[in-house]
Design an enzyme around this catalytic site. Structure first.
Site, PDB file in Angstrom:
ATOM      1  NE  ARG A 186      -3.186  -2.972   0.340  1.00  0.00           N
ATOM      2  CZ  ARG A 186      -3.800  -3.620  -0.641  1.00  0.00           C
ATOM      3  NH1 ARG A 186      -3.740  -3.170  -1.883  1.00  0.00           N
ATOM      4  NH2 ARG A 186      -4.453  -4.716  -0.401  1.00  0.00           N
ATOM      5  CD  GLU A 235      -5.986  -8.432   5.734  1.00  0.00           C
ATOM      6  OE1 GLU A 235      -4.843  -7.968   5.650  1.00  0.00           O
ATOM      7  OE2 GLU A 235      -7.002  -7.803   5.401  1.00  0.00           O
ATOM      8  CG  ASP A 253      -9.151  -2.368   5.927  1.00  0.00           C
ATOM      9  OD1 ASP A 253      -8.310  -1.670   6.487  1.00  0.00           O
ATOM     10  OD2 ASP A 253      -8.873  -3.322   5.174  1.00  0.00           O
ATOM     11  CD  GLU A 292      -3.079   0.198  12.398  1.00  0.00           C
ATOM     12  OE1 GLU A 292      -2.773  -0.577  13.326  1.00  0.00           O
ATOM     13  OE2 GLU A 292      -3.204  -0.185  11.231  1.00  0.00           O
ATOM     14  CD  GLU A 325      -5.417  -0.490   1.599  1.00  0.00           C
ATOM     15  OE1 GLU A 325      -4.922  -0.339   2.724  1.00  0.00           O
ATOM     16  OE2 GLU A 325      -5.843  -1.581   1.179  1.00  0.00           O
ATOM     17  CD1 TRP A 352     -11.757 -10.377  -0.562  1.00  0.00           C
ATOM     18  CD2 TRP A 352     -10.406 -10.050   1.191  1.00  0.00           C
ATOM     19  NE1 TRP A 352     -10.517 -10.857  -0.894  1.00  0.00           N
ATOM     20  CE2 TRP A 352      -9.658 -10.670   0.159  1.00  0.00           C
ATOM     21  CE3 TRP A 352      -9.762  -9.738   2.392  1.00  0.00           C
ATOM     22  CZ2 TRP A 352      -8.309 -10.993   0.305  1.00  0.00           C
ATOM     23  CZ3 TRP A 352      -8.410 -10.062   2.526  1.00  0.00           C
ATOM     24  CH2 TRP A 352      -7.707 -10.685   1.494  1.00  0.00           C
TER      25      TRP A 352
HETATM   26  O1  GCW Z   1      -6.458  -2.579   4.546  1.00  0.00           O
HETATM   27  C1  GCW Z   1      -5.798  -3.802   4.617  1.00  0.00           C
HETATM   28  C2  GCW Z   1      -4.775  -3.705   3.548  1.00  0.00           C
HETATM   29  C3  GCW Z   1      -3.652  -4.676   3.735  1.00  0.00           C
HETATM   30  C4  GCW Z   1      -3.080  -4.529   5.131  1.00  0.00           C
HETATM   31  C5  GCW Z   1      -4.184  -4.764   6.141  1.00  0.00           C
HETATM   32  C6  GCW Z   1      -3.721  -4.544   7.583  1.00  0.00           C
HETATM   33  C7  GCW Z   1      -0.803  -4.809   5.831  1.00  0.00           C
HETATM   34  O2  GCW Z   1      -5.395  -3.865   2.313  1.00  0.00           O
HETATM   35  O3  GCW Z   1      -2.681  -4.411   2.762  1.00  0.00           O
HETATM   36  O4  GCW Z   1      -1.982  -5.385   5.372  1.00  0.00           O
HETATM   37  O5  GCW Z   1      -5.239  -3.873   5.910  1.00  0.00           O
HETATM   38  O6  GCW Z   1      -3.998  -3.495   8.121  1.00  0.00           O
HETATM   39  O7  GCW Z   1      -3.077  -5.424   8.145  1.00  0.00           O
END
Ligand code: GCW
Length: 699
Positions: free
Chosen positions: A180, A305, A384, A406, A412, A561
């Site tokens: 990202r 993930e 997210d 965070e 992104e 997802w």
């Molecule tokens: O938003 C998602 C992203 C991933 C990222 C993940 C996270 C580092 O698409 O690329 O991984 O979050 O925050 O762990």
């Protein structure tokens, strides 16, 4: 101190002109140590350019000074309160500070600022405070040397103000060098190794210190095979970065894999309750601290993930986090354990699973079970990093846990540094949110005014691009992140104004007011503009799967997802109510659990996050959902066209390279915003069959 400067690197908010006011003064620095050395070095560099002088009094004994200093005539004093003897103006400030606040009132990073007679004084109890004080004076410029000012005390709201780099050491086959990342390669790593030179890293540390950041994690939270070894045989690479950032008061943190005992230690298990596993982490961590004694600690993404975690062994995330916390505790290290845990292999047909619920469901029951040096790092929203989400209910559910918030500085989901999107107004809203509807805000939680406080973390937007952030105007997001972590009460427009003043100082071409005004016009409202032309009313996503740039309304609709909008011919949105939906609203305390539950009271901008409604549903402003979608998408794209026109006004007033870079990005933003407008409008017109009340063309 600063490595060789790359001539083609943009100075961001520290161009030489920003140092004019301090550089033309007679300064005296009192105190000793590495960071005091940095203060002296910064002043010496500025004075060499602008004709001032710097004298130094290490703490006791004679002043190393030019004669005019000994006989007075100093007009800037930066002193540690422990330095003896303190020059008279600093002693005065120290006395008043003690009387007003008592001893130790400035803390490790705070400082007092006053102007008495014609002397500006910065007083700190510890060296980091002196460095922050210097950068504050630089921000103030001439006004630090104007009229007398009563004593001010400045202390950071958050103790930990950290940027997480999602930088890979190896170029990853899917995510590249920086996951990202939209600003070129990594400033730390290249093609499997540390970059041969760390030339830009001191400048980076300097930029961060000058906006208030004090910690950096140097590798991606997705820890692959090579990156795992930074903990052991490649630790030297981390130590080298720590050495370079240390003079700017920036501590280094390391992302580690939970499977390290297996993949690095050759153990048969990484079970957090296994004694050999515990011994492995203890021994490994001891070696880490032998090499990097001031390492901040570890960052961990577990059971998320595809990353390994304690679930493999039937253990909880408290067991997992406490394992690392125990190993770090003797060295006062902290483990940042991420709460981003959800099922990314969901069956889209399964309507009972709601990704928004996941972090709360996993973590809230563990409140009170984490060791004191665990910081639970919670994404600000339950999904997210979308352009609009409610605040994560986890933040209100764990009073006995240290929580860090965070945010995503890298864009992104907000235009990938091809679109102008100044994010401080968004972060301010998040930080100002009151989960219980009273004085206790998210900022207070992260700061430790309520509970223990874990600080603010941002995913970095920096790379090896000459402008640091790809889009030159995205530098403002990095700057604002640091400033809001230091003081979440600052207004986003005021922070932007500071950034403009430092980054675009009055130049020979003149037009400074026009530059300032134009940048405000372009940036103050740019996040809302972005929101207007992308996914409507808080529903989120609708981006192209994988890279997440540009529109694809159904891109994630039938995917594993968990990011769905459920649009059909009658309506759109996710029913997250307790009455008929996933029950997510029940994760909030009052008043929000009822506000979000209620179709009438739910704020419009989050309507589709919480409710599935017919296209004809009437919003608070009287418009219907479908008409709102059309109106905002036409308006958003028009606003981008206006941004593009405004930028042309500044041609000839700014560095031509910078101007051209922004122009090229704006052309792309115009194209992409039109694409968003047309896809979203066409999609909902075709689904609903409802024409635009204003008869505009929808393809
Ligand atoms: O938003 C998602 C992203 C991933 C990222 C993940 C996270 C580092 O698409 O690329 O991984 O979050 O925050 O762990």
């Amino acid at each position: 101190m600063s490595g060789p400067r790359l001539v083609d690197v943009h100075p961001a908010w520290l161009p030489p002109e920003a140092f004019r006011a301090v550089g033309s003064r007679r300064a005296l620095v009192c105190g000793a140590g590495t960071l005091v050395g940095t203060v002296r070095h910064e002043l010496a560099r500025a004075c060499a350019r602008y004709g001032g002088t710097v004298a130094w009094q290490p703490g006791s004994g004679p002043v190393d000074a030019a004669p005019e200093h000994r006989t007075g005539g100093v007009n800037l004093v930066l002193a540690l309160s422990t330095a003896a003897p303190l020059p008279a103006p600093a002693a005065e400030v120290a006395g008043e500070c003690r009387r007003r606040y008592g001893a130790g009132a400035l803390g490790a990073e705070g400082f007092a600022l006053a102007r008495t007679g014609d002397v500006t004084v910065v007083l700190a109890e510890e060296p980091p405070g002196l460095l922050h004080g210097l950068f504050h004076v630089i921000r103030l410029g001439e006004s630090a040397f104007g009229a007398a000012r009563g004593q001010e005390r400045h202390r950071p709201a958050m103790r930990l103000r950290m940027l997480d780099h999602w930088d890979n050491v190896d170029v990853h086959r899917v995510t590249g060098q920086v996951e990202r990342g939209y600003a070129g390669g990594s400033i730390f790593w290249r093609d499997g190794s540390p970059r041969g030179d760390l030339a830009r890293v001191p400048d980076y540390g300097r930029l961060l210190a000058a906006c208030g950041v004090n910690a950096v994690s140097v590798n991606n939270v997705n820890v692959h095979a090579t990156e795992a070894r930074l903990l052991t045989d490649r630790l030297g690479d981390v130590a080298a970065i720590a050495d370079v950032l240390r003079p700017y008061g920036i501590r280094v943190h390391l992302s580690v894999t939970f499977a390290a005992p297996v993949v690095l230690g050759g153990l048969p298990t990484a079970d957090p309750l296994d004694t050999e596993v515990r011994a492995w982490w203890a021994a490994t961590t001891r070696q880490v601290y032998d090499r990097v004694p001031d390492l901040g600690g570890y960052v961990v993404k577990a059971d998320s993930e595809g990353q390994p975690g304690p679930f493999t062994y039937g253990r909880s995330h408290a067991d997992g986090a406490n394992l690392l916390a125990e190993a770090l505790e003797p060295f006062r290290g902290v483990v940042h354990w991420r709460a981003f845990v959800y099922d990314h292999r969901q069956d889209w047909r399964d309507r009972s699973t709601d990704r928004a619920r996941a972090a709360f469901d996993h973590f809230a029951p563990l409140d009170g079970r984490f060791r004191a040096n665990v910081v639970l790092q919670v994404k600000h929203g339950p999904m997210d990093f979308q352009a609009r989400e409610p605040v994560s209910p986890v933040l209100a559910a764990m009073p006995a846990t240290r929580l860090a918030v965070e945010v995503q500085v890298t864009q992104e989901y907000t235009g990938q540094q091809r679109h102008v999107c100044y994010l401080a107004p968004w972060w301010s809203e998040v930080l100002g949110f009151a989960p219980w509807g009273d004085h206790r805000t998210v900022a207070a939680l992260a700061a430790g005014d309520v509970g223990e406080g874990g600080g603010l973390v941002g995913v970095s937007n920096v790379g090896d691009d000459p402008f640091w952030t790809g889009h030159p105007l995205a530098q403002a997001n990095l700057y604002a992140f640091g400033r809001l972590a230091w003081d979440p009460g600052l207004g986003p427009a005021a922070v932007l104004d500071e950034w403009i003043g430092l980054t675009f100082p009055p130049g020979p071409a003149g037009g400074h007011d026009l530059v300032r005004r134009t940048l405000h016009e372009m940036m103050d409202g740019s996040w809302r503009t972005y929101e207007r032309y992308t996914a409507p009313l808080g529903v989120g996503f609708m981006v192209r799967p994988g890279h997440h740039y540009g529109p694809d309304v159904d891109g994630y609709e039938y995917s594993p997802w968990g990011a769905y909008h459920f649009a059909d011919r009658d309506g759109v949105g996710v029913d997250r109510t307790r009455a008929s939906g996933t029950g997510f609203t029940g994760q909030y305390p009052q008043p929000w659990r009822d506000v979000y539950e209620s179709l009438d009271r739910c704020p419009d901008d989050l309507l589709l996050f919480f409710h599935h409604v017919p296209y004809g549903h009437v919003l608070h402003d009287g418009s219907t959902v479908i008409q709102h979608i059309y109106d905002t998408h036409f308006a958003g794209a028009e606003e981008v066209a206006a941004l593009r026109r405004r930028w042309d006004r500044l041609d000839g007033l700014l560095d031509p390279g910078l101007h051209a870079r922004v122009r090229e990005r704006l052309d792309e933003q115009v194209r992409c915003a039109e694409e968003w407008r047309d896809q979203v409008n066409a999609y909902f017109f075709r689904k609903s069959g409802v024409p635009d009340a204003r008869g505009r063309r929808i393809p």
